[in-house]
Write a protein that holds these residues in place. Structure first.
Motif, PDB file in Angstrom:
ATOM      1  N   GLY A  73      -2.253  -8.526  61.996  1.00 58.37           N
ATOM      2  CA  GLY A  73      -2.189  -8.969  60.596  1.00 58.37           C
ATOM      3  C   GLY A  73      -3.264  -8.315  59.757  1.00 58.37           C
ATOM      4  N   ARG A  74      -4.475  -8.281  60.299  1.00 60.72           N
ATOM      5  CA  ARG A  74      -5.575  -7.609  59.589  1.00 60.72           C
ATOM      6  C   ARG A  74      -5.280  -6.114  59.444  1.00 60.72           C
ATOM      7  N   ALA A  75      -4.768  -5.507  60.503  1.00 66.47           N
ATOM      8  CA  ALA A  75      -4.450  -4.078  60.449  1.00 66.47           C
ATOM      9  C   ALA A  75      -3.407  -3.800  59.370  1.00 66.47           C
ATOM     10  N   ALA A  76      -2.404  -4.661  59.263  1.00 71.27           N
ATOM     11  CA  ALA A  76      -1.367  -4.469  58.244  1.00 71.27           C
ATOM     12  C   ALA A  76      -1.957  -4.562  56.843  1.00 71.27           C
ATOM     13  N   ILE A  77      -2.830  -5.518  56.610  1.00 79.02           N
ATOM     14  CA  ILE A  77      -3.433  -5.690  55.281  1.00 79.02           C
ATOM     15  C   ILE A  77      -4.375  -4.534  54.968  1.00 79.02           C
ATOM     16  N   VAL A  78      -5.255  -4.209  55.904  1.00 80.17           N
ATOM     17  CA  VAL A  78      -6.209  -3.122  55.673  1.00 80.17           C
ATOM     18  C   VAL A  78      -5.484  -1.796  55.458  1.00 80.17           C
ATOM     19  N   SER A  79      -4.473  -1.509  56.287  1.00 81.55           N
ATOM     20  CA  SER A  79      -3.766  -0.235  56.138  1.00 81.55           C
ATOM     21  C   SER A  79      -2.995  -0.174  54.824  1.00 81.55           C
ATOM     22  N   THR A  80      -2.432  -1.289  54.382  1.00 80.75           N
ATOM     23  CA  THR A  80      -1.714  -1.302  53.109  1.00 80.75           C
ATOM     24  C   THR A  80      -2.671  -1.077  51.945  1.00 80.75           C
ATOM     25  N   VAL A  81      -3.799  -1.766  51.939  1.00 81.17           N
ATOM     26  CA  VAL A  81      -4.784  -1.593  50.862  1.00 81.17           C
ATOM     27  C   VAL A  81      -5.323  -0.164  50.868  1.00 81.17           C
ATOM     28  N   LEU A  82      -5.643   0.358  52.048  1.00 77.06           N
ATOM     29  CA  LEU A  82      -6.140   1.727  52.161  1.00 77.06           C
ATOM     30  C   LEU A  82      -5.104   2.730  51.670  1.00 77.06           C
ATOM     31  N   LEU A  83      -3.866   2.536  52.073  1.00 76.54           N
ATOM     32  CA  LEU A  83      -2.790   3.429  51.667  1.00 76.54           C
ATOM     33  C   LEU A  83      -2.613   3.429  50.156  1.00 76.54           C
ATOM     34  N   VAL A  84      -2.579   2.256  49.549  1.00 73.88           N
ATOM     35  CA  VAL A  84      -2.424   2.167  48.096  1.00 73.88           C
ATOM     36  C   VAL A  84      -3.595   2.875  47.404  1.00 73.88           C
ATOM     37  N   PHE A  85      -4.818   2.613  47.860  1.00 75.16           N
ATOM     38  CA  PHE A  85      -5.994   3.237  47.256  1.00 75.16           C
ATOM     39  C   PHE A  85      -5.918   4.762  47.361  1.00 75.16           C
ATOM     40  N   ILE A  86      -5.591   5.269  48.556  1.00 72.37           N
ATOM     41  CA  ILE A  86      -5.527   6.718  48.753  1.00 72.37           C
ATOM     42  C   ILE A  86      -4.492   7.339  47.832  1.00 72.37           C
ATOM     43  N   TYR A  87      -3.281   6.773  47.807  1.00 74.74           N
ATOM     44  CA  TYR A  87      -2.227   7.371  46.997  1.00 74.74           C
ATOM     45  C   TYR A  87      -2.505   7.262  45.507  1.00 74.74           C
ATOM     46  N   VAL A  88      -3.089   6.174  45.063  1.00 73.71           N
ATOM     47  CA  VAL A  88      -3.398   6.035  43.639  1.00 73.71           C
ATOM     48  C   VAL A  88      -4.453   7.058  43.233  1.00 73.71           C
ATOM     49  N   ILE A  89      -5.549   7.147  43.973  1.00 73.25           N
ATOM     50  CA  ILE A  89      -6.632   8.047  43.575  1.00 73.25           C
ATOM     51  C   ILE A  89      -6.222   9.514  43.700  1.00 73.25           C
ATOM     52  N   VAL A  90      -5.500   9.869  44.753  1.00 72.48           N
ATOM     53  CA  VAL A  90      -5.071  11.262  44.912  1.00 72.48           C
ATOM     54  C   VAL A  90      -4.013  11.613  43.871  1.00 72.48           C
ATOM     55  N   SER A  91      -3.117  10.688  43.550  1.00 70.01           N
ATOM     56  CA  SER A  91      -2.103  10.937  42.509  1.00 70.01           C
ATOM     57  C   SER A  91      -2.745  11.120  41.145  1.00 70.01           C
ATOM     58  N   ILE A  92      -3.714  10.278  40.827  1.00 68.55           N
ATOM     59  CA  ILE A  92      -4.421  10.416  39.549  1.00 68.55           C
ATOM     60  C   ILE A  92      -5.157  11.755  39.500  1.00 68.55           C
ATOM     61  N   ALA A  93      -5.840  12.107  40.576  1.00 72.03           N
ATOM     62  CA  ALA A  93      -6.574  13.372  40.621  1.00 72.03           C
ATOM     63  C   ALA A  93      -5.631  14.570  40.492  1.00 72.03           C
ATOM     64  N   ASN A 146       0.948  -4.426  68.572  1.00 73.54           N
ATOM     65  CA  ASN A 146       0.026  -5.560  68.667  1.00 73.54           C
ATOM     66  C   ASN A 146      -0.237  -6.013  70.089  1.00 73.54           C
ATOM     67  N   GLU A 147       0.680  -5.768  71.014  1.00 70.55           N
ATOM     68  CA  GLU A 147       0.431  -6.211  72.385  1.00 70.55           C
ATOM     69  C   GLU A 147      -0.676  -5.401  73.047  1.00 70.55           C
ATOM     70  N   GLU A 148      -0.973  -4.206  72.529  1.00 71.16           N
ATOM     71  CA  GLU A 148      -2.051  -3.397  73.071  1.00 71.16           C
ATOM     72  C   GLU A 148      -3.396  -3.681  72.408  1.00 71.16           C
ATOM     73  N   SER A 149      -3.427  -4.542  71.390  1.00 70.75           N
ATOM     74  CA  SER A 149      -4.676  -4.783  70.669  1.00 70.75           C
ATOM     75  C   SER A 149      -5.572  -5.747  71.418  1.00 70.75           C
ATOM     76  N   ALA A 150      -6.867  -5.614  71.150  1.00 63.13           N
ATOM     77  CA  ALA A 150      -7.848  -6.497  71.774  1.00 63.13           C
ATOM     78  C   ALA A 150      -7.677  -7.934  71.291  1.00 63.13           C
ATOM     79  N   ASP A 151      -7.357  -8.129  70.033  1.00 65.98           N
ATOM     80  CA  ASP A 151      -7.165  -9.458  69.461  1.00 65.98           C
ATOM     81  C   ASP A 151      -5.747  -9.534  68.909  1.00 65.98           C
ATOM     82  N   SER A 152      -4.774  -9.694  69.801  1.00 62.56           N
ATOM     83  CA  SER A 152      -3.373  -9.607  69.394  1.00 62.56           C
ATOM     84  C   SER A 152      -2.923 -10.755  68.504  1.00 62.56           C
TER      85      SER A 152
END
Length: 189
Positions: free
Chosen positions: A140-160, A129-135
């Motif tokens: 916090g946004r990165a953590a939420i977005v990456s978690t949602v993206l990760l869950v979506f990817i694993y759910v859809i790929v696992s189902i497929a 976070n110290e290297e981010s433009a908006d630290s």
């Protein structure tokens, strides 16, 4: 901090092995992918390459990670779409993602441990976070977005994967499901 260093040493070794195997499989060199010294050599070359990128600077490192992540998400997305569009072994069911349809406490414990392992590394948006433009808000946004993206990817790929291959196929190839399914779903590398 020491836990992260120790985990990275352990994880990097296994990721280097995977990179070595898949580098050979990409070119159809199955015999080299099954040779320990060759996989180790190529894995070490990947570590050297990634270390060199890190030494050059964080901007190149960030651009490289964005490109690799974009490629990974795109490939997994194509895999999931194609696998779901082909007639598979099993029809997808909402029970597969229903948390109240868990067969046993052991299955729940396995799922939680797998989830923790899968999430490892996706928290890097918070770690740098110290290297981010908006630290103040970015991590916090990165953590939420990456978690949602990760869950979506694993759910859809696992189902497929389960819909295309079926449970027995996945169990028989549990050491490398994507490689085993990849040829059937997308053809040769």
């Amino acid at each position: 901090g020491w836990v992260i260093v120790a985990a990275d040493i352990i994880v990097m070794a296994s990721l280097a092995q995977i990179a070595g195997i898949y580098s050979f499989l990409l070119f159809g060199w199955q015999s080299a992918a099954a040779t320990t010294w060759a996989v180790t050599l190529v894995g070490c070359l990947w570590i050297v390459l990634m270390t060199w990128i890190c030494l050059i600077g964080i901007e190149l490192n960030a651009k490289t990670q964005r490109w690799l992540l974009s490629a990974e998400i795109s490939i997994l997305g194509v895999f999931a779409i194609v696998a779901l569009s082909k007639s598979g072994a099993v029809s997808p069911s909402l029970d597969w993602i229903n948390p109240f349809h868990i067969s046993s406490f052991g299955a729940l414990a396995d799922g939680v441990l797998l989830g923790l392992f899968i999430y490892w590394g996706w928290d890097s948006g918070v770690a740098v976070n110290e290297e981010s433009a908006d630290s103040a808000r970015g991590p916090g946004r990165a953590a939420i977005v990456s978690t949602v993206l990760l869950v979506f990817i694993y759910v859809i790929v696992s189902i497929a994967a389960q819909a295309y291959g079926g449970e027995k196929f996945l169990v028989d190839h549990s050491d490398d499901v994507l490689s085993a399914l990849g040829g059937g779903v997308l053809g040769s590398p």
